[in-house]
Every structure is written in structure tokens, then in C-alpha cells.
Design a protein around this motif. Structure first.
Motif, PDB file in Angstrom:
ATOM      1  N   ASN A  78      34.370  53.307  42.662  1.00  0.00           N
ATOM      2  CA  ASN A  78      32.932  53.029  42.530  1.00  0.00           C
ATOM      3  C   ASN A  78      32.462  51.823  43.339  1.00  0.00           C
ATOM      4  N   VAL A  79      33.404  51.063  43.899  1.00  0.00           N
ATOM      5  CA  VAL A  79      33.020  49.879  44.665  1.00  0.00           C
ATOM      6  C   VAL A  79      32.144  50.210  45.880  1.00  0.00           C
ATOM      7  N   PRO A  80      32.469  51.254  46.677  1.00  0.00           N
ATOM      8  CA  PRO A  80      31.608  51.552  47.824  1.00  0.00           C
ATOM      9  C   PRO A  80      30.154  51.795  47.431  1.00  0.00           C
ATOM     10  N   LEU A  81      29.941  52.583  46.385  1.00  0.00           N
ATOM     11  CA  LEU A  81      28.576  52.869  45.942  1.00  0.00           C
ATOM     12  C   LEU A  81      27.907  51.615  45.385  1.00  0.00           C
ATOM     13  N   ILE A  95      22.172  34.748  38.340  1.00  0.00           N
ATOM     14  CA  ILE A  95      21.249  34.669  37.206  1.00  0.00           C
ATOM     15  C   ILE A  95      21.971  33.999  36.038  1.00  0.00           C
ATOM     16  N   SER A  96      21.443  32.901  35.591  1.00  0.00           N
ATOM     17  CA  SER A  96      21.973  32.188  34.419  1.00  0.00           C
ATOM     18  C   SER A  96      23.461  31.899  34.550  1.00  0.00           C
ATOM     19  N   GLY A  97      23.873  31.514  35.731  1.00  0.00           N
ATOM     20  CA  GLY A  97      25.262  31.133  35.929  1.00  0.00           C
ATOM     21  C   GLY A  97      26.223  32.288  36.063  1.00  0.00           C
ATOM     22  N   THR A  98      25.729  33.528  35.926  1.00  0.00           N
ATOM     23  CA  THR A  98      26.588  34.697  36.062  1.00  0.00           C
ATOM     24  C   THR A  98      26.625  35.147  37.520  1.00  0.00           C
ATOM     25  N   GLN A  99      27.812  35.547  37.989  1.00  0.00           N
ATOM     26  CA  GLN A  99      27.922  36.033  39.364  1.00  0.00           C
ATOM     27  C   GLN A  99      27.073  37.279  39.554  1.00  0.00           C
ATOM     28  N   ASN A 100      26.394  37.349  40.683  1.00  0.00           N
ATOM     29  CA  ASN A 100      25.613  38.557  40.960  1.00  0.00           C
ATOM     30  C   ASN A 100      26.549  39.685  41.375  1.00  0.00           C
ATOM     31  N   GLN A 104      30.538  39.653  42.848  1.00  0.00           N
ATOM     32  CA  GLN A 104      31.624  40.233  42.046  1.00  0.00           C
ATOM     33  C   GLN A 104      32.404  41.278  42.853  1.00  0.00           C
ATOM     34  N   ILE A 105      31.684  42.072  43.625  1.00  0.00           N
ATOM     35  CA  ILE A 105      32.356  43.093  44.440  1.00  0.00           C
ATOM     36  C   ILE A 105      33.242  42.436  45.486  1.00  0.00           C
ATOM     37  N   GLU A 106      32.728  41.409  46.157  1.00  0.00           N
ATOM     38  CA  GLU A 106      33.507  40.738  47.198  1.00  0.00           C
ATOM     39  C   GLU A 106      34.770  40.106  46.618  1.00  0.00           C
ATOM     40  N   LYS A 107      34.668  39.571  45.389  1.00  0.00           N
ATOM     41  CA  LYS A 107      35.860  39.020  44.750  1.00  0.00           C
ATOM     42  C   LYS A 107      36.853  40.125  44.407  1.00  0.00           C
ATOM     43  N   LEU A 109      37.284  42.854  46.059  1.00  0.00           N
ATOM     44  CA  LEU A 109      37.891  43.313  47.311  1.00  0.00           C
ATOM     45  C   LEU A 109      38.985  42.384  47.823  1.00  0.00           C
ATOM     46  N   GLU A 110      39.054  41.169  47.274  1.00  0.00           N
ATOM     47  CA  GLU A 110      40.117  40.259  47.693  1.00  0.00           C
ATOM     48  C   GLU A 110      41.499  40.782  47.317  1.00  0.00           C
ATOM     49  N   ASP A 111      41.552  41.640  46.313  1.00  0.00           N
ATOM     50  CA  ASP A 111      42.829  42.211  45.871  1.00  0.00           C
ATOM     51  C   ASP A 111      43.060  43.615  46.431  1.00  0.00           C
ATOM     52  N   ILE A 112      42.436  43.930  47.545  1.00  0.00           N
ATOM     53  CA  ILE A 112      42.535  45.295  48.097  1.00  0.00           C
ATOM     54  C   ILE A 112      43.957  45.636  48.532  1.00  0.00           C
ATOM     55  N   SER A 113      44.757  44.622  48.811  1.00  0.00           N
ATOM     56  CA  SER A 113      46.139  44.888  49.221  1.00  0.00           C
ATOM     57  C   SER A 113      46.954  45.503  48.090  1.00  0.00           C
ATOM     58  N   ASP A 114      46.472  45.387  46.863  1.00  0.00           N
ATOM     59  CA  ASP A 114      47.175  45.981  45.718  1.00  0.00           C
ATOM     60  C   ASP A 114      46.765  47.434  45.475  1.00  0.00           C
ATOM     61  N   TRP A 115      45.787  47.896  46.195  1.00  0.00           N
ATOM     62  CA  TRP A 115      45.360  49.288  46.013  1.00  0.00           C
ATOM     63  C   TRP A 115      46.439  50.229  46.535  1.00  0.00           C
ATOM     64  N   THR A 116      46.519  51.394  45.929  1.00  0.00           N
ATOM     65  CA  THR A 116      47.464  52.409  46.422  1.00  0.00           C
ATOM     66  C   THR A 116      46.872  53.106  47.646  1.00  0.00           C
ATOM     67  N   TRP A 117      47.733  53.860  48.325  1.00  0.00           N
ATOM     68  CA  TRP A 117      47.288  54.614  49.495  1.00  0.00           C
ATOM     69  C   TRP A 117      46.152  55.566  49.127  1.00  0.00           C
ATOM     70  N   SER A 118      46.313  56.287  48.011  1.00  0.00           N
ATOM     71  CA  SER A 118      45.288  57.253  47.605  1.00  0.00           C
ATOM     72  C   SER A 118      43.984  56.564  47.241  1.00  0.00           C
ATOM     73  N   GLU A 119      44.073  55.361  46.641  1.00  0.00           N
ATOM     74  CA  GLU A 119      42.854  54.620  46.306  1.00  0.00           C
ATOM     75  C   GLU A 119      42.111  54.180  47.563  1.00  0.00           C
ATOM     76  N   LEU A 120      42.849  53.746  48.576  1.00  0.00           N
ATOM     77  CA  LEU A 120      42.219  53.373  49.854  1.00  0.00           C
ATOM     78  C   LEU A 120      41.532  54.578  50.485  1.00  0.00           C
ATOM     79  N   LEU A 121      42.241  55.701  50.480  1.00  0.00           N
ATOM     80  CA  LEU A 121      41.693  56.908  51.107  1.00  0.00           C
ATOM     81  C   LEU A 121      40.469  57.414  50.343  1.00  0.00           C
TER      82      LEU A 121
END
Length: 542
Positions: A78-81, A95-100, A104-107, A109-121
Motif C-alpha cells: 500500500n505504500v506506493p498508493l 499536525i500536533s507533533g505527529t508525523q505527516n 511516515q512513508i519515507e521513514k 522506505l528506509e527499511d526497504i532492504s528488508d523487503w522480500t523479492w516478491s514484495e519489491l516486485l
């Protein structure tokens, strides 16, 4: 918390949503700006969105984020959408100290190296399904995906590191069966099938990333050919055109040796029936032309375009030759030029029987290459002879123009004799062949006379023989006597040279009498004044 529904939202005409204006606007910069500029009543508002990413599905994901105090469970699917929605709705202000949402999405994506091959595809598949793909997500997915492919290439070239266990661990390829994994270990190209889910535009992007990472261009070209062949079987006509055009454009930037001429001709045959873009077709023709010396006659026998009455596409072949000559101007290769000349002679012989082929087109084929490309014009003569034999309606002037493409000095003795007796050819062509052969004979005889060894032998024979012996008998005696000459061991080059002259003299003397007799017959039957005809020879081929 009491929630009111004071805002009506029409999403792409697909679905109507009633939401709380304040809650949604607090997380969406676009709505906040819109309401801040509104001067009228803020009650009973209606907002219409066109081109909302993901339509109703995307809007529902956004509402979940807004109504859950800026929190949402994210996943590679669901991240791409979500990223596209965040960009569209300008959800990039805290808003009120909460990450927009965007932060949140960019953070995540920092762990994208842990995604499986099928998840990347799968993430890439979701990206390409969106009208405006989120480039940040696409770039990160492609970068990580190609890192895995690099490992695939390394593993395939290093058996000690290609065990099933280590491979599965390194690429996390959880969607593959054990059988397909074994195939992958043997050639490292299992990913060809995996990437078939991508659209042509995404294939173009992934190849660009491959080239930046210095992937083997031979492997890249093989993948593109495989992609085209695999996708065409189930594609519509428009999809086929798109696939072929992308493959051609992508191959165009690769090194010349990375793809075979045969593969390019296969692409051309497919493209001819799809009416591909003219600019892209020109690129394909340039690629083929640059490799024309590696082509075959079967490659060149392409059918003429619809509406043309001749059998083969001669204009296309002429463009190939032009591209070849343009490509070779800066790095001339005599062997490549001769291979193309041989190929053109075969092609001319193949198209010559076509009754619809105009003399101007056949002449263009004959003159397509520079004169120095051929060491012999015998094959061209046979093609010209076949063309004249089939096209009986040709005028004498048209025959003369075509015959001017022949270099009579590069015809063999047998071919010159054949031409002199060929009544289909113009009279001047027969005369030129005979004159050219006589000039060659005189030159060779003169060379023989200038040879020191043979000159000495001639002197000895002249002292012992009859002074009135004619030239032919003298030369024959020279040859026979020269066979007995004893050459010193340290003069092998001279020996080989003189022996070559001896055999050539013997050969030409045998046909000399025939040439003279034939020339006499031709001049009696075809020419009224030999002097005037011979003077006109240079003018004819000017």
C-alpha cells in the motif's frame, strides 16, 4: 468524539464520500488551503476531485489515516498508493507533533532492504498501475531490486556461492519453487520471467538503472529480446507496438556487439507489420546497417510494403547500405566492406528475376557500394545478365546505364569471353570486355618480358632459335625452358614470382587466339567503324 459529516467529496466520479471537514483538512494541505481561501459559507460544501490517485481506494486509505489521528499500518503493497495520495493532497505538514503521512512513508522506505523479492516486485506493479507513479518509491524499489540481480549474476558466475540455501537467503526469493531455483543457479537468468509483469515503460526504466550499474549489456539485450517474444503472444496490436518501440529505443543505447544482427532483423519483421513510429524505425535501420556485414541473404529478403508491386523491399536494403557506409566512414574495415559487397551481389541475383523491379532501382543496388568494395565483378555480371534477360522491354539506353556499373577490368577471362558473346548486352559492353582483356594480356606479357630470369632465357633461346619465330611461339618456349631453370635456395620469393608469371602467361596465351578471333567477329558484326566506337567508350560511362 462526535464526528459530523459536513463535507461531500466526489472522487473521480466513482463514489461520493461524506466526511468531517475539520478532521480531513487538518491533515490535508490541499483542503486546508482551499477552505482558507473560501469567502462564502462553509456549510454544505461539496468538493469534486478528478485524477485522485487510486480513486475510491486511495481516498479510503487517506480517511483511515485522518480518522486514526495520523496513524496507519503500512506495507509494501500500500505504500506506493499512499505516497501518491500524500503528494496529491499535500499531506506534508506536521499536525500536533505527529508525523505527516509523507514523512511516515519515507521513514518506512528506509527499511526497504528488508523487503522480500516478491514484495519489491509487487510494489513496482502497484506503482505502474497508478497514473502518476511515485518516483521516490519507484527509484528505491528499482535500486534495491537491481542490487539483488547483481547478486544473481555474481552467484551464477561463482559456483561455490551458488548453493540453494545461500541464494535463497541472499535474495529472499520466497515466490520461487525449488525447481525454478535450480534453473536460476545454472544460468543466473531466472529473473527474465520474473520481470515479465512489468510494463514496457517500467522495463525501460529498469534497463536504465542496469546500465548505470554497469550490467553486462549482452545480458541486458537478451532480456529485452526475451521480454518482447514473451509479451507479444498475449498483447493487443497497440500493446505490441508499444513493446517493440520500447525494446528498439532501449537497444539503441547499447554497445554494437551486445546484440546480433539476426535478432535485430527478427525485431524488424515484427515491427514492419505494426506501423511503428518512423523515428524509432530509423534507429532500428541504423542498428542493422552498422552490423550489415554480419547479415545473411535471408535477412535481406523482406517483402515490399503494401501498395508496392515489386517483391522485395529494395529501398529498405539501400537504406541499410547507406547506414553501413556512414557507420564505417570513421573506421574503415576492408573485410567488412567485402562481406557486404558479397551480400549485395547475392541480393541482386535474388531480386533480378522480379519483373516489376525498375531499372533505376536495380542500378541503385549495383552502385550502392564504392567501386573498391569488390575485387571481382563476376557475380555482379551474372546478376546484371539475369536482370537483362528477364526485362526484355528495356531500352538500349537503360541497358548501357546498368552495364556502366560493371568494372570490365575486374572480370575474369572466362566472364569476359562470355560477355563478348552475350547478344543481350549492348555492343559497347562486349567491346569493352574484349579491349579490357587485351590490355590485361599485354600488361602481363610485358611483365613477363621484364622479368630478369625470363629475359635471360629469351636471349639464350633467341641465339639458338630461328629469328623469325612469332611472339606466341617464343613465349611458349620461354615457359617450357624456364621450367628447367635452377633458382638459388635463398631466392624463393623471386622463384615464386616468376613461376606465377609463367603459369599466367600459359593461361592467357591459350585464350589469346580465341580473344583475337572473337574480337574480330564482334567488330565485324556489331561495329562499322572500330575507331569511332572505341573513342566513344569513355563518354558512355561518364
Amino acid at each position: 468524539m462526535e464526528v459530523c459529516c459536513n463535507l461531500e467529496v466526489d472522487v473521480n466520479g466513482e463514489q461520493i464520500f461524506f466526511v468531517d471537514k475539520k478532521t480531513v483538512a487538518s491533515y490535508c494541505g490541499k483542503l486546508s488551503t482551499l477552505f482558507g481561501r473560501s469567502k462564502g459559507s462553509l456549510r454544505n460544501l461539496k468538493v469534486i476531485f478528478q485524477g485522485f490517485p487510486g480513486g475510491a481506494e486511495g481516498f479510503e486509505l487517506m480517511l483511515k489515516f485522518c480518522y486514526n489521528n495520523g496513524n496507519l499500518e503500512m506495507s509494501p503493497s500500500n505504500v506506493p498508493l499512499l505516497y501518491s495520495v500524500a503528494e496529491f493532497m499535500e499531506m506534508n505538514s506536521s499536525i500536533s507533533g505527529t508525523q505527516n503521512l509523507q514523512e511516515q512513508i519515507e521513514k518506512f522506505l528506509e527499511d526497504i532492504s528488508d523487503w522480500t523479492w516478491s514484495e519489491l516486485l509487487n510494489a513496482l506493479k502497484r506503482c505502474q498501475d497508478l497514473c502518476n507513479s511515485p518516483l521516490v518509491v519507484v527509484d528505491k524499489c528499482l535500486d534495491c531490486l537491481l542490487g539483488r540481480l547483481n547478486l544473481a549474476v555474481e552467484a551464477s558466475s561463482c559456483p561455490s556461492t551458488s548453493s540453494p540455501d545461500s541464494w535463497a537467503l541472499r535474495v529472499s526469493c520466497d515466490t520461487k519453487s525449488s525447481e525454478s531455483l535450480k534453473t536460476g543457479f545454472s544460468n543466473g537468468l531466472w529473473w527474465f520471467d520474473e520481470l515479465l509483469v512489468l510494463t514496457p515503460d517500467f522495463v525501460k526504466m529498469i534497463v536504465q538503472f542496469m546500465l548505470k550499474r554497469s550490467f553486462d549489456e549482452v545480458v541486458v539485450s537478451k532480456f529485452l529480446i526475451y521480454y518482447q517474444k514473451s509479451k507479444l503472444s498475449t498483447a493487443t496490436r497497440d500493446e505490441k507496438r508499444k513493446i517493440v518501440e520500447v525494446v528498439i529505443e532501449t537497444l539503441y543505447v547499447l554497445e554494437q556487439n551486445s546484440i546480433s544482427c539476426k535478432s535485430l532483423f527478427s525485431i524488424l519483421r515484427v515491427g514492419l507489420g505494426l506501423n511503428i513510429d518512423k523515428c524509432i524505425r530509423n534507429k532500428l535501420e541504423k542498428m542493422i546497417g552498422a552490423r550489415l556485414d554480419r547479415g545473411s541473404l535471408d535477412n535481406l529478403l523482406l517483402p515490399s510494403p503494401s501498395g508496392m508491386n515489386y517483391l522485395y523491399d529494395v529501398n529498405l536494403v539501400l537504406r541499410f547500405v547507406k547506414a553501413f557506409l556512414h557507420e564505417k566512414t570513421s573506421r574503415t574495415c576492408p573485410m567488412a566492406l567485402r562481406r557486404v559487397a558479397r551480400l549485395m551481389d547475392l541480393y541482386m541475383a535474388e531480386v533480378a528475376p522480379d519483373p516489376c523491379l525498375k531499372p533505376s532501382k536495380f542500378l541503385a543496388l549495383a552502385k550502392a557500394l564504392p567501386e573498391y568494395a569488390r575485387s571481382s565483378h563476376d557475380d555482379m555480371y551474372r546478376a546484371v545478365d539475369m536482370y537483362i534477360e528477364v526485362h526484355t522491354e528495356m531500352t538500349e539506353e537503360e541497358k548501357v546505364k546498368i552495364c556502366c556499373a560493371l568494372n570490365y577490368e575486374k572480370l575474369s577471362v572466362e566472364t569476359s569471353l562470355n560477355l563478348s558473346k552475350n547478344t543481350r548486352f549492348p555492343s559497347m559492353s562486349s567491346l569493352q570486355a574484349l579491349v579490357s582483356e587485351q590490355v590485361k594480356l599485354k600488361s602481363l606479357l610485358q611483365t613477363a618480358k621484364n622479368s630478369k630470369s625470363i629475359t635471360r632465357s629469351c636471349h639464350e633461346l633467341d641465339e639458338c632459335g630461328d629469328k623469325s619465330t612469332d611472339r606466341a611461339e617464343t613465349v611458349n618456349r620461354v615457359v617450357l625452358y624456364a621450367e628447367k631453370l635452377d633458382f638459388p635456395d635463398d631466392d624463393e620469393k623471386l622463384k615464386a614470382h616468376v613461376q606465377g608469371i609463367q603459369w599466367r602467361v600459359m593461361e592467357l596465351e591459350r585464350v589469346c587466339t580465341k580473344l583475337e578471333a572473337q574480337m574480330g567477329k564482334v567488330m565485324k558484326s556489331r561495329v562499322t567503324s572500330s575507331h569511332s566506337e572505341l573513342k566513344s567508350l569513355p563518354w558512355l560511362c561518364s
